[in-house]
Design an enzyme around this catalytic site. Structure first.
Site, PDB file in Angstrom:
ATOM      1  N   ASP A  29       1.633   1.044   3.103  1.00  0.00           N
ATOM      2  CA  ASP A  29       0.706   0.309   3.964  1.00  0.00           C
ATOM      3  C   ASP A  29       1.468  -0.162   5.210  1.00  0.00           C
ATOM      4  O   ASP A  29       2.617  -0.599   5.127  1.00  0.00           O
ATOM      5  CB  ASP A  29       0.130  -0.886   3.209  1.00  0.00           C
ATOM      6  CG  ASP A  29      -1.088  -1.464   3.900  1.00  0.00           C
ATOM      7  OD1 ASP A  29      -2.191  -1.370   3.339  1.00  0.00           O
ATOM      8  OD2 ASP A  29      -0.938  -2.013   5.012  1.00  0.00           O
ATOM      9  N   ILE A  30       0.811  -0.060   6.372  1.00  0.00           N
ATOM     10  CA  ILE A  30       1.466  -0.423   7.639  1.00  0.00           C
ATOM     11  C   ILE A  30       1.681  -1.934   7.752  1.00  0.00           C
ATOM     12  O   ILE A  30       2.541  -2.381   8.515  1.00  0.00           O
ATOM     13  CB  ILE A  30       0.634   0.116   8.833  1.00  0.00           C
ATOM     14  CG1 ILE A  30       1.489   0.326  10.059  1.00  0.00           C
ATOM     15  CG2 ILE A  30      -0.554  -0.780   9.143  1.00  0.00           C
ATOM     16  CD1 ILE A  30       0.803   1.119  11.166  1.00  0.00           C
ATOM     17  N   HIS A  99      -9.667   3.896  -1.046  1.00  0.00           N
ATOM     18  CA  HIS A  99      -8.231   3.900  -1.343  1.00  0.00           C
ATOM     19  C   HIS A  99      -7.934   2.797  -2.332  1.00  0.00           C
ATOM     20  O   HIS A  99      -8.599   1.757  -2.335  1.00  0.00           O
ATOM     21  CB  HIS A  99      -7.405   3.691  -0.063  1.00  0.00           C
ATOM     22  CG  HIS A  99      -7.875   2.540   0.772  1.00  0.00           C
ATOM     23  ND1 HIS A  99      -8.965   2.644   1.607  1.00  0.00           N
ATOM     24  CD2 HIS A  99      -7.422   1.273   0.878  1.00  0.00           C
ATOM     25  CE1 HIS A  99      -9.169   1.479   2.209  1.00  0.00           C
ATOM     26  NE2 HIS A  99      -8.257   0.619   1.781  1.00  0.00           N
ATOM     27  N   LEU A 100      -6.915   3.018  -3.136  1.00  0.00           N
ATOM     28  CA  LEU A 100      -6.377   1.974  -3.997  1.00  0.00           C
ATOM     29  C   LEU A 100      -5.171   1.364  -3.306  1.00  0.00           C
ATOM     30  O   LEU A 100      -4.328   2.086  -2.770  1.00  0.00           O
ATOM     31  CB  LEU A 100      -5.919   2.555  -5.341  1.00  0.00           C
ATOM     32  CG  LEU A 100      -6.999   3.093  -6.278  1.00  0.00           C
ATOM     33  CD1 LEU A 100      -6.332   3.680  -7.524  1.00  0.00           C
ATOM     34  CD2 LEU A 100      -7.979   1.990  -6.667  1.00  0.00           C
TER      35      LEU A 100
HETATM   36  P1  5GP Z   1      -8.697  -2.158   3.331  1.00  0.00           P
HETATM   37  O1  5GP Z   1      -8.656  -3.393   4.206  1.00  0.00           O
HETATM   38  O2  5GP Z   1      -9.691  -1.161   3.881  1.00  0.00           O
HETATM   39  O3  5GP Z   1      -8.858  -2.408   1.874  1.00  0.00           O
HETATM   40  O4  5GP Z   1      -7.264  -1.508   3.451  1.00  0.00           O
HETATM   41  C1  5GP Z   1      -6.850  -0.795   4.572  1.00  0.00           C
HETATM   42  C2  5GP Z   1      -5.357  -0.858   4.634  1.00  0.00           C
HETATM   43  O5  5GP Z   1      -4.901   0.131   5.527  1.00  0.00           O
HETATM   44  C3  5GP Z   1      -4.827  -2.209   5.142  1.00  0.00           C
HETATM   45  O6  5GP Z   1      -3.996  -2.800   4.147  1.00  0.00           O
HETATM   46  C4  5GP Z   1      -4.055  -1.834   6.398  1.00  0.00           C
HETATM   47  O7  5GP Z   1      -2.867  -2.580   6.560  1.00  0.00           O
HETATM   48  C5  5GP Z   1      -3.778  -0.352   6.209  1.00  0.00           C
HETATM   49  N1  5GP Z   1      -3.688   0.393   7.449  1.00  0.00           N
HETATM   50  C6  5GP Z   1      -4.483   0.253   8.548  1.00  0.00           C
HETATM   51  N2  5GP Z   1      -4.119   1.121   9.501  1.00  0.00           N
HETATM   52  C7  5GP Z   1      -3.063   1.819   8.997  1.00  0.00           C
HETATM   53  C8  5GP Z   1      -2.249   2.870   9.519  1.00  0.00           C
HETATM   54  O8  5GP Z   1      -2.411   3.352  10.647  1.00  0.00           O
HETATM   55  N3  5GP Z   1      -1.252   3.333   8.713  1.00  0.00           N
HETATM   56  C9  5GP Z   1      -1.043   2.837   7.462  1.00  0.00           C
HETATM   57  N4  5GP Z   1      -0.029   3.363   6.769  1.00  0.00           N
HETATM   58  N5  5GP Z   1      -1.797   1.859   6.931  1.00  0.00           N
HETATM   59  C10 5GP Z   1      -2.798   1.358   7.691  1.00  0.00           C
END
Ligand code: 5GP
Ligand code: ZN
Length: 113
Positions: A29-30, A99-100
């Protein structure tokens, strides 16, 4: 389709990949929320958990098996880890390709925020 994770899967946007097979990829995660924070993403685009079909049962099972395998590889399986999927904005979903989250390496609290 303008989907960030589809672009990562196609290699159009860089990510620190740690695993890939015919069904899923996993990468860092970034914006990590724990010392270990990996995302396990199906190659198949599915917007949210609400859009999951019965035919995806094997895929979802494979995602969980991947989380288990990565947790063991990261040596966090015994101390404990958390696997999370957020569904829709109210739960904090920001990327609309399921995603998990695999989180570990620190004490988790409950309930999550
Ligand atoms: P959500 O909030 O949808 O459950 O999780 C999305 C995740 O994707 C977040 O934890 C966020 O930090 C991560 N994320 C967002 N943009 C990027 C990216 O460009 N690269 C990576 N590796 N992770 C990302
Ligand atoms: Zn996608």
């Amino acid at each position: 389709m303008d989907c960030l994770f589809c672009k990562i899967i196609k290699g159009e946007i860089p990510a620190k990949l740690i695993y890939r097979d015919d069904y899923v990829v996993a990468f860092d995660d970034i914006n990590p929320q724990a010392p270990h924070h990996k995302l396990i993403v199906p190659l198949k685009h599915i917007d949210t958990l609400n859009a999951l079909h019965i035919e995806d049962n094997e895929l979802i099972g494979h995602m969980m098996q991947t989380a288990k395998m990565l947790a063991k590889n990261l040596n966090i399986d015994e101390e404990g880890y958390r696997v999370v999927m957020n569904c829709n904005a109210g739960a904090g979903q920001t990327v609309f390709h399921i995603h998990l989250h695999l989180l570990g390496g620190r004490q988790m609290i409950w309930p999550p925020g």
